[in-house]
Design an enzyme around this catalytic site. Structure first.
Site, PDB file in Angstrom:
ATOM      1  N   HIS A 139      19.106  37.247  60.145  1.00 15.37           N
ATOM      2  CA  HIS A 139      20.541  37.140  60.388  1.00 15.37           C
ATOM      3  C   HIS A 139      20.841  35.887  61.179  1.00 15.37           C
ATOM      4  O   HIS A 139      19.965  35.334  61.849  1.00 15.37           O
ATOM      5  CB  HIS A 139      21.060  38.362  61.151  1.00 15.37           C
ATOM      6  CG  HIS A 139      20.394  38.579  62.474  1.00 15.37           C
ATOM      7  ND1 HIS A 139      19.149  39.173  62.599  1.00 15.37           N
ATOM      8  CD2 HIS A 139      20.777  38.270  63.740  1.00 15.37           C
ATOM      9  CE1 HIS A 139      18.817  39.235  63.879  1.00 15.37           C
ATOM     10  NE2 HIS A 139      19.785  38.684  64.599  1.00 15.37           N
ATOM     11  N   CYS A 159      20.620  39.709  72.690  1.00 15.52           N
ATOM     12  CA  CYS A 159      19.714  38.858  71.923  1.00 15.52           C
ATOM     13  C   CYS A 159      20.430  37.544  71.629  1.00 15.52           C
ATOM     14  O   CYS A 159      21.636  37.422  71.869  1.00 15.52           O
ATOM     15  CB  CYS A 159      19.260  39.546  70.632  1.00 15.52           C
ATOM     16  SG  CYS A 159      20.581  39.807  69.425  1.00 15.52           S
TER      17      CYS A 159
END
Length: 701
Positions: free
Chosen positions: A65, A212
């Site tokens: 992603h 993240c």
């Protein structure tokens, strides 16, 4: 979610055998629907995110992603692989692959929906339903929430009642949990007969923060995993997800009532001071996904032992070990790299401005009066003086920034003030960069020592604002002025005199050594040491000739690895995978711009051939640059600052020689491989997808 995934974005027979090929196959479906405008640019963004941390998860899941300017709208593509694809998960290949594409400026609602999907991937009913889906439309409907997976035998709720409905709950999770904790406290306080016994029976309470680099997938997966493990352990666990869609801060009352804290993050935790004074476990985000029960057990053990952080944040991102038993040497490297990383932009901006000033106004521009007193709009000399003086101001920040952010890396924000003060004193006493390094380490150590002192709760509020800056600055100033400043200044002068005296063979050997260092880890610690050594010499208004020769040698050697890989993929493309050949095209530009990291994909895939070859070529270039007497006043810029280089023609010959040497060695070594090791053009395990922990190590610092 209905517009994010359709049957056209589902491939139930994904035939790719590498993660790069899988991402390409799914991205091509996005391109066909107009969701992605530039396939190669988007895949480069996906690869850059993958390089930060593998996106494979336990349970056979891969979630490549990224956020990219090449994405027109939030999109999700799904692929199912019969053979499995290695995404770096500890338990093996992934058979379910989700490619998540978010625009660089995606709105919060879309990002929240994608984040909700990430949570659903932690539910076995949801993933089992996807594995058994008979057609693309069914799989797309499951992901959208239009179809509900079968419930487990225990009557558990469905895995995905709909990602959209789940998203409505995600953003409110901290607030809802806060209300629940407050209600529980109220109930304990008001229930007849409640008292010490009832309070003692309340469950253990944990607050957690997950984050993240992109804030889309791992952030929410870690939150879901921790919440599930908390329920199984009978623990009240509330998670603050600091994702791309923003975050809702946990209620201060919930944090105050918590018995322990878990940080599962790969980017700095925002407002970390809120959690000070609690038993804390600090790990990477994947640990929150893969071993949540272990983390809960660890924080309970720390609470039982009475461990607690002092009045400041427990550990900074660069100090955080990640692995148990991390040594002091590793921490020291991280602290130093923290200072260097913040210093480099000042070096680049200041150095290039000074170089432009010399290019416009000539080498006597350093004698020009202040532009505040004399500036003529139509005179080139005035503009040259302006650029030179701006660059000089930027350069004046180098040592204070170096020292300040070394201290920051050790002690977080409280270390900034004494670090900057110590760095400025280093300039005042002519201790230079050596003094800055010492000042930063001393400042960080002093602040860390102060933070370990148990402070009454009433005084904690003024500690980071008044007490710590005052005491630490006084101690650092005393040490720099009175104790260690003069010896360090003498050492700095000795090193400068040694550099100025380098001639002949010694200069050539130094050039070769710096070339080896620049090409050893391609942007890592050893590379940064050589680069910092070179920039330290030119970080003055009138650098010596030897310092400019060293800077020239360092930049020339740093350009060799990516240029050589680009040339090798051009002349012997059959020795490289399709992905490497594509990377080779970008390496031309990266190498020409003095970005050594352009060779990292090649070094990661084949370190034993690429890294030694690069080091040999870098040594040749460094030695030749010193032999030719090439000089450079700019600390960066690659071929774009050739007009600022002394002896530019011979300088380019030195670079070309190193590139040819490295190219020849790489081609020869790759040609000696056994046929079984050759990879098909489409890419295989020998490509970047097969990067292992061992192959990453030389270039991962």
């Amino acid at each position: 979610m209905s517009d994010m995934i359709t049957a056209d974005l589902v491939d139930l027979d994904l035939s790719a055998d590498t993660k790069e090929a899988a991402a390409r196959a799914l991205a091509e479906r996005m391109v066909a629907l107009g969701r992605v405008t530039d396939l190669e640019g988007f895949l480069a963004d996906v690869a850059a995110r993958e390089a930060q941390m593998p996106t494979g998860l336990d349970g056979g899941i891969g979630i490549p992603h990224c956020r990219s300017a090449h994405v027109t709208e939030p999109t999700l593509a799904f692929g199912r692989s019969a053979a499995g694809i290695d995404f770096g998960a500890p338990d093996g290949p992934a058979d379910l692959v989700f490619l998540i594409a978010a625009p660089a400026g995606a709105d919060d609602a879309h990002l929240t929906i994608l984040s909700s999907l990430a949570r659903q991937l932690m539910n076995s009913e949801f993933t089992d339903a996807l594995r058994s889906a008979g057609d693309a439309e069914t799989a797309a409907a499951l992901i959208r929430g239009d179809e509900t997976p079968a419930k487990g035998a225990d009557g558990a709720a469905s895995a995905a009642e709909g990602a959209v409905s789940a998203s409505q709950n995600t953003a409110a999770t901290p607030a809802a949990a806060s209300a629940g904790v407050a209600a529980a406290d109220t109930a304990q306080a008001t229930t007849p007969g409640s008292g010490a016994d009832t309070t003692a029976e309340r469950p253990f309470r944990i607050v957690a923060v997950t984050s993240c680099p992109t804030g889309i997938a791992h952030t929410y997966m870690a939150a879901e995993s921790l919440e599930n493990a908390g329920r199984e352990a009978g623990v009240e666990l509330v998670v603050e997800t600091q994702g791309s869609a923003g975050f809702t801060r946990l209620d201060p009352g919930v944090i105050a009532a918590a018995d322990g804290v878990i940080f599962a993050h790969d980017v700095p935790v925002r407002d970390k001071d809120r959690f000070a004074g609690k038993p804390t476990v600090d790990v990477g985000v994947k640990a929150g996904i893969n071993r949540p029960a272990e983390l809960i057990g660890e924080v309970r053990e720390r609470a039982a032992r009475g461990e607690a952080t002092s009045g400041s944040a427990p550990a900074t991102p660069v100090e955080r070990a990640g692995d148990a038993g991390e040594g002091y040497g590793t921490k020291l490297r991280k602290w130093l790299m923290s200072g260097v990383s913040y210093m480099v932009p000042f070096v680049a901006a200041g150095g290039l401005l000074i170089a432009i000033g010399f290019a416009i106004g000539g080498y006597k521009i350093n004698k020009a009066p202040s532009v505040m007193d004399h500036f003529m709009w139509t005179q080139a000399d005035s503009w040259g003086a302006l650029f030179f003086q701006i660059g000089g101001v930027a350069f004046a920040f180098l040592v204070p920034v170096l020292a300040g952010y070394i201290a920051y890396g050790m002690a977080d924000r409280p270390g900034l003030v004494p670090g900057f003060v110590g760095g400025s004193i280093s300039l005042t006493i002519n201790a230079g960069f050596l003094g800055g390094l010492a000042a930063g380490l001393i400042a960080g150590a002093v602040v860390m020592g102060i933070q370990k002192v148990n402070i009454p709760a009433a005084l904690r509020g003024i500690m980071p604002v008044v007490v710590i800056p005052l005491i630490s600055s006084a101690i650092v100033g005393f040490l720099m002025f009175v104790v260690i400043g003069k010896p360090i200044a003498s050492a700095q002068k000795g090193m400068t005199d040694w550099l100025n005296g380098l001639t002949g063979t010694n200069a050539v050997l130094l050039g070769a050594l710096l070339g080896l260092m620049m090409c050893f880890d391609l942007g890592g610690p050893v590379n940064k040491v050589a680069y910092t050594f070179a920039t330290a010499g030119i970080a003055v208004s009138n650098p010596s000739d030897s310092a400019m020769k060293i800077m020239a040698a360092v930049m020339a050697a740093g350009m060799v690895p990516p240029l050589a890989m680009a040339l090798a993929t051009t002349v012997r493309g059959k020795l490289f995978t399709e992905t490497e050949r594509e990377n080779g095209k970008a390496a031309w530009v990266l190498g020409a711009s003095f970005i050594s990291e352009g060779a990292i994909p090649f070094a990661a895939a084949d370190p034993l051939r690429v890294i030694p070859s690069s080091m040999v070529g870098g040594a040749v270039t460094g030695a030749l640059s010193m032999t030719f007497g090439a000089t450079l006043r700019a600390p960066h810029g690659g071929i774009f600052v050739v007009p600022l280089i002394g002896n530019p023609f011979l300088y380019l010959i030195a670079i070309a020689a190193g590139v040819c040497v490295t190219t020849a060695l790489v081609v020869i070594l790759k040609g000696l491989r056994k046929p079984a090791a050759q990879t098909p053009a489409g890419g295989s395990a020998a490509g970047p997808a097969a990067t292992t922990k061992e192959t990453k190590q030389p270039v991962a610092a």
